[in-house]
Design a protein around this motif. Structure first.
Motif, mmCIF file in Angstrom:
data_model
loop_
_atom_site.group_PDB
_atom_site.id
_atom_site.type_symbol
_atom_site.label_atom_id
_atom_site.label_comp_id
_atom_site.label_asym_id
_atom_site.label_seq_id
_atom_site.Cartn_x
_atom_site.Cartn_y
_atom_site.Cartn_z
ATOM 1 N N ASN A 1 87.739 42.352 33.338
ATOM 2 C CA ASN A 1 86.899 42.611 34.573
ATOM 3 C C ASN A 1 85.508 42.186 34.602
ATOM 4 O OD1 ASN A 1 88.767 45.459 33.884
ATOM 5 N ND2 ASN A 1 89.088 44.403 35.963
ATOM 6 N N LEU A 2 85.335 41.362 33.447
ATOM 7 C CA LEU A 2 83.766 40.852 33.496
ATOM 8 C C LEU A 2 83.839 39.446 33.489
ATOM 9 C CD1 LEU A 2 82.485 42.584 30.126
ATOM 10 C CD2 LEU A 2 82.029 43.472 32.778
ATOM 11 N N LEU A 3 82.588 38.708 33.892
ATOM 12 C CA LEU A 3 82.588 37.390 34.061
ATOM 13 C C LEU A 3 81.673 36.810 32.970
ATOM 14 C CD1 LEU A 3 81.573 36.953 37.886
ATOM 15 C CD2 LEU A 3 83.808 36.134 36.768
ATOM 16 N N PRO A 4 82.061 35.539 32.326
ATOM 17 C CA PRO A 4 81.115 35.320 31.100
ATOM 18 C C PRO A 4 79.790 35.199 31.563
ATOM 19 C CG PRO A 4 83.220 34.066 31.447
ATOM 20 C CD PRO A 4 83.271 34.705 32.621
ATOM 21 N N SER A 5 78.912 35.586 30.738
ATOM 22 C CA SER A 5 77.599 35.625 31.223
ATOM 23 C C SER A 5 76.575 35.432 29.932
ATOM 24 C CB SER A 5 77.126 37.172 31.688
ATOM 25 O OG SER A 5 77.729 37.376 32.969
ATOM 26 N N TYR A 6 75.475 34.568 29.983
ATOM 27 C CA TYR A 6 74.644 34.307 28.724
ATOM 28 C C TYR A 6 73.246 34.187 29.289
ATOM 29 C CZ TYR A 6 79.353 32.574 26.896
ATOM 30 O OH TYR A 6 80.606 32.709 26.599
ATOM 31 N N TYR A 7 72.472 34.095 28.222
ATOM 32 C CA TYR A 7 71.017 33.946 28.455
ATOM 33 C C TYR A 7 70.663 32.296 28.347
ATOM 34 C CZ TYR A 7 70.501 38.848 27.218
ATOM 35 O OH TYR A 7 70.621 40.053 27.101
ATOM 36 N N ASP A 8 71.526 31.407 28.013
ATOM 37 C CA ASP A 8 71.613 30.040 27.900
ATOM 38 C C ASP A 8 72.656 29.337 28.610
ATOM 39 O OD1 ASP A 8 71.408 27.385 27.317
ATOM 40 O OD2 ASP A 8 71.606 27.808 25.134
ATOM 41 N N ALA A 9 72.104 28.560 29.665
ATOM 42 C CA ALA A 9 73.019 28.038 30.591
ATOM 43 C C ALA A 9 74.085 26.972 29.767
ATOM 44 C CB ALA A 9 72.292 27.042 31.742
ATOM 45 N N LEU A 10 73.710 26.495 28.748
ATOM 46 C CA LEU A 10 74.414 25.311 27.982
ATOM 47 C C LEU A 10 75.784 26.083 27.419
ATOM 48 C CD1 LEU A 10 71.603 23.724 25.936
ATOM 49 C CD2 LEU A 10 72.809 22.915 28.259
ATOM 50 N N LYS A 11 76.134 27.279 27.597
ATOM 51 C CA LYS A 11 77.239 27.965 27.149
ATOM 52 C C LYS A 11 78.314 28.045 28.191
ATOM 53 C CE LYS A 11 75.047 30.555 23.355
ATOM 54 N NZ LYS A 11 74.888 31.899 22.712
ATOM 55 N N LEU A 12 77.927 27.573 29.233
ATOM 56 C CA LEU A 12 78.689 27.744 30.747
ATOM 57 C C LEU A 12 79.057 26.229 31.014
ATOM 58 C CD1 LEU A 12 76.986 30.552 32.664
ATOM 59 C CD2 LEU A 12 79.350 30.751 31.353
ATOM 60 N N SER A 13 80.374 26.341 31.366
ATOM 61 C CA SER A 13 80.660 24.982 32.343
ATOM 62 C C SER A 13 80.625 25.018 33.697
ATOM 63 C CB SER A 13 82.050 24.548 31.675
ATOM 64 O OG SER A 13 82.904 25.523 32.088
ATOM 65 N N HIS A 14 80.434 24.039 34.585
ATOM 66 C CA HIS A 14 80.510 24.160 35.872
ATOM 67 C C HIS A 14 81.680 24.721 36.357
ATOM 68 C CE1 HIS A 14 76.531 21.954 36.661
ATOM 69 N NE2 HIS A 14 76.691 21.366 35.126
ATOM 70 N N PRO A 15 81.426 25.541 37.673
ATOM 71 C CA PRO A 15 80.458 25.978 38.404
ATOM 72 C C PRO A 15 79.909 27.136 37.599
ATOM 73 C CG PRO A 15 82.265 26.537 39.776
ATOM 74 C CD PRO A 15 82.942 25.791 38.465
ATOM 75 N N TYR A 16 78.489 27.401 37.677
ATOM 76 C CA TYR A 16 78.110 28.663 37.065
ATOM 77 C C TYR A 16 76.884 28.701 38.039
ATOM 78 C CZ TYR A 16 74.460 25.692 34.869
ATOM 79 O OH TYR A 16 73.363 24.677 34.701
ATOM 80 N N LEU A 17 76.158 30.100 37.938
ATOM 81 C CA LEU A 17 75.181 30.483 38.838
ATOM 82 C C LEU A 17 74.041 30.840 37.716
ATOM 83 C CD1 LEU A 17 75.229 33.782 39.182
ATOM 84 C CD2 LEU A 17 76.854 33.019 40.904
ATOM 85 N N SER A 18 72.808 30.857 38.376
ATOM 86 C CA SER A 18 71.537 31.690 37.787
ATOM 87 C C SER A 18 71.116 32.832 38.613
ATOM 88 C CB SER A 18 70.316 30.473 37.439
ATOM 89 O OG SER A 18 69.973 30.157 38.611
ATOM 90 N N LYS A 19 70.620 34.002 37.790
ATOM 91 C CA LYS A 19 70.247 34.998 38.658
ATOM 92 C C LYS A 19 68.921 35.483 37.932
ATOM 93 C CE LYS A 19 74.766 36.954 39.819
ATOM 94 N NZ LYS A 19 75.681 38.380 39.573
#
Length: 375
Positions: free
Chosen positions: A275-293
Motif C-alpha cells: 500500500n506504499l509507493l517507493p519514496s526517497y530523499y534522493d532521486a537517484l534511487k528511483l527509475s523513470h517515471p518518478y515525481l518530486s514533491k
C-alpha cells in the motif's frame, strides 16, 4: 469501481446551500459535480476501510521512529519545535482527523500518495453534502461515510475540553476553509462543547500575561486551527507556542506527519509494502517515471513528473521547498477523468471517503468533487 453519468438533482445548488455548502464553485469554476458519481462494491469499500486503518497504524509507527531516532532534520522541523513535537507525542495529545490520498481502481491494492494529517479540507462535502445527495438520488444504496458520527464521538470523548472554550480558526480569505471550520464548530457544539470563532489574523499575544487572546482580551487556551503548522512556526508569533500557553488541534506531533518528508521514512520502515509507493530523499534511487514533491506543499502545487526524455510540471508557490521523490503510479482513468480517493481518519478510525477528480494526472485546486455510493 466504475464512473457513472447521471442527471443532477433539480435545484441542486439550493440543496447544497441548505446544508451550509456554498463553495460548489471556486474561483468561478465548478467544484461540486453531481452529473457523475462513482459506484463501488461492498468488497471494495471493505478493502479501502482496512487499508486506511492499516496506514494509520503505520504512520503512528513512523512518528515513534522519528522521535526515538531524532530524525526531525529530515522533516525540516527546527530543533526547538522538535522538542514541542516530542512533548506533544509523549502526552498523547488528542488528534481529531486526517485524510489519506490514495490511488485506487478497484482492481489493484490502494496506494498511498500522501497523508493530509494537519489541515485536510473537502470535509463538509465528504461528510454531509454527499450523504444528502445519496439519500435523494440512491436512497436504497449505501455510502462509505460515517464521518459526521465519528467526529461527534471524538469531540464527546475530549473530556479535557469540558468547561473550557474551544476556539475555531482559519485565515480570512478562504471560503472553503471558513465553511470547514464552521462545520467542525457545529459538530463540537452538538457534542456539548463551548466554542467561539476567531480568524487567525485576530489572535493576539498579551506580553504581560504571556498568553494568546482574542479581540476582547479573553484568554485562548484551546484552539482548533485550520492553518498549517509549518506556517505557524514560521510566523513571528510562532515562538510563543514553544511555552505551550494553549493546546492546539491538530497537536504539535502532527507536524511530523503533515509533510511529504514522512513518505521516505514510511518506505524505509515498511519496505515493499503493497500500500506504499517507493519514496526517497534522493532521486537517484528511483527509475523513470518518478515525481518530486516539495516537503511542504498543497493542492498538487509544484509537483514534477519525470519521464525518460520529458517532464510534466504544475505551478505553485513552493518552488524553494526541499523535495522528496516518489515512484510515479498513474491515476486510473475513467471517461477522461483521473480520481483520487480521499480516505478519512477520525481519531484513529477509518470513517469514509471523498473523491476528487481532474482532467490531468495531478489533482489540483481546480479539481471536481464527485459523490459515490456502493451496493
Amino acid at each position: 469501481m466504475e464512473r457513472l453519468i447521471i442527471e443532477p438533482r433539480a435545484d441542486w445548488q439550493h440543496k447544497c446551500e441548505a446544508v451550509g455548502f456554498h463553495f460548489y464553485e471556486l474561483s468561478g469554476q465548478p467544484y461540486w459535480n453531481e452529473g457523475a458519481c462513482y459506484r463501488f462494491s461492498a468488497e471494495e469499500v471493505d478493502e479501502l476501510e482496512t487499508v486506511t486503518e492499516l496506514l494509520q497504524e503505520m504512520c503512528l509507527a513512523a512518528v515513534e521512529c522519528v522521535i526515538q531516532e531524532n530524525r526531525f532534520s529530515q522533516l525540516c522541523i527546527p530543533p526547538e519545535f522538535a522538542q514541542l513535537c516530542r512533548r506533544s507525542w509523549e502526552r498523547r495529545d488528542s488528534s481529531l482527523y486526517g485524510r489519506f490520498d490514495l490511488v485506487y481502481d478497484g482492481k489493484h491494492p490502494p496506494k498511498l500518495l500522501e497523508y493530509n494529517a494537519d489541515t485536510p479540507t473537502a470535509l463538509l462535502e465528504a461528510s454531509v453534502v454527499q450523504w444528502t445527495w445519496l439519500e435523494e438520488v440512491f436512497p436504497k444504496a449505501d455510502q462509505f461515510n460515517s464521518i459526521h458520527e465519528k467526529l461527534l464521538a471524538v469531540f464527546q470523548d475530549m473530556d479535557w475540553l469540558r468547561g473550557q472554550t474551544l476556539y475555531f480558526s482559519c485565515a480570512a480569505e478562504s471560503k472553503e476553509d471558513s465553511a470547514t471550520v464552521e462545520y467542525l464548530r457545529d459538530v463540537a457544539i452538538q457534542a456539548g462543547l463551548q466554542t467561539k470563532h476567531i480568524l487567525i489574523e485576530d489572535i493576539g499575544w498579551n506580553h504581560t500575561q504571556e498568553i494568546f487572546c482574542d479581540l476582547d482580551e479573553e484568554i485562548i487556551r484551546h484552539l482548533f486551527k485550520l492553518y498549517p503548522w509549518e506556517w505557524l512556526i514560521s510566523d513571528p508569533f510562532g515562538q510563543y507556542l514553544l511555552a505551550e500557553p494553549m493546546m492546539l488541534l491538530e497537536p504539535a506531533w502532527k507536524l511530523i506527519l503533515s509533510n511529504k518528508a514522512i513518505l521516505p521514512i514510511l518506505w524505509e520502515i515498511f519496505p515493499q509494502h503493497p500500500n506504499l509507493l517507493p519514496s526517497y530523499y534522493d532521486a537517484l534511487k528511483l527509475s523513470h517515471p518518478y515525481l518530486s514533491k516539495p516537503v511542504f506543499s498543497r493542492e498538487g502545487a509544484n509537483i514534477t513528473i519525470y519521464y525518460e526524455q520529458k517532464y510534466y510540471q504544475t505551478s505553485g508557490i513552493y518552488g524553494d521547498e526541499p523535495l522528496i521523490y516518489q515512484s510515479y503510479l498513474p491515476l486510473p482513468e475513467f471517461d477522461g477523468y483521473y480520481p483520487v480517493i480521499g480516505s478519512w481518519v477520525i481519531g484513529n478510525q477509518a470513517a469514509g471517503i471523498g473523491i476528487r477528480e481532474d482532467r490531468t494526472p495531478i489533482t489540483q485546486d481546480t479539481s471536481f468533487f464527485v459523490p459515490h455510493y456502493f451496493q
